[in-house]
Design an enzyme around this catalytic site. Structure first.
Site: not given
Length: 225
Positions: A64, A66, A77, A186
């Site tokens: 989801d 930031y 990202f 991740h």
């Protein structure tokens, strides 16, 4: 929410008439009216706006947006050029340096990737300020699942980069043998040392693209200065 105006519109159009989407639309409008929500409303669908369906050759799937002030702008990202680089992206840049020799840039804006056919898609497209995963389960997953199914059906090779468990849960939807699936932990500081570092996703993606006669991605993000 802004409309989707490019070639994503036609295949996604059936979703807009479904009950879940009508509830999602109503919920999101209420959230933006009453709370601080990221990204800005006009940026919600930037992943689709920046990378037309016909151009997609690599998909990076995030979780989801930031949830810090000014960070999210609709691309997983990525942050705008004047925003401090978040820890997950710091680790992505470290792996990119070790994998492809790219220098570490002074900014976290990944629009250069989207312009080359890299779809930077989160599974959830909005979030309450300072509350990670706060919009999980309100309908976004159904919508982005539809997008992933559309991508899976494309009759051309596409690389899917799945970082972390939420992204890897989508693997069962990727049934087209023409595609390449790359999985790793991740890149967040909590998990990057469990196998994200050393996974070499960028060179592996480019090797696959070149083997299929597709222009590889220039992964180097340039300094803004």
């Amino acid at each position: 929410m802004p409309p989707i105006n490019n070639d994503w519109l036609e295949p996604l159009k059936p979703e807009f008439g479904k009950l879940y989407y009508k509830k999602l639309y109503q919920k999101i409008n209420e959230e933006y009216q009453n709370r601080l929500i990221f990204p800005p409303a006009d940026d919600i669908f930037n992943a689709f706006a920046f990378t037309p369906l016909k151009d997609v050759k690599v998909v990076i799937l995030g979780q989801d947006p930031y949830h810090g002030d000014g960070q999210a702008h609709g691309l997983c990202f990525s942050v705008k050029p004047d925003v401090e680089i978040p820890p997950s992206l710091v680790n992505i840049y470290k792996e990119l340096h070790d994998d492809c020799g790219c220098y570490i840039p002074d900014n976290g804006c990944l629009t250069k990737w989207t312009n080359q056919g890299v779809l930077l898609l989160n599974t959830v497209l909005t979030v309450r300020a300072h509350q990670a995963n706060s919009h999980r389960g309100i309908g976004w997953e159904e919508f982005t699942d539809a997008a992933i199914r559309i991508l899976n059906e494309q009759d051309r090779p596409i690389v899917f980069i799945l970082w972390g468990r939420p992204a890897q849960m989508k693997k069962s939807m990727l049934t087209n043998s023409r595609h390449l699936i790359l999985e790793a932990p991740h890149p967040s500081p909590l998990s990057a040392y469990r196998g994200f570092f050393g996974s070499r996703p960028f060179s592996r993606a480019n090797k696959f693209l070149k083997a299929n006669g597709i222009e590889p991605v220039d992964w180097q993000i340039e300094n803004k200065k």
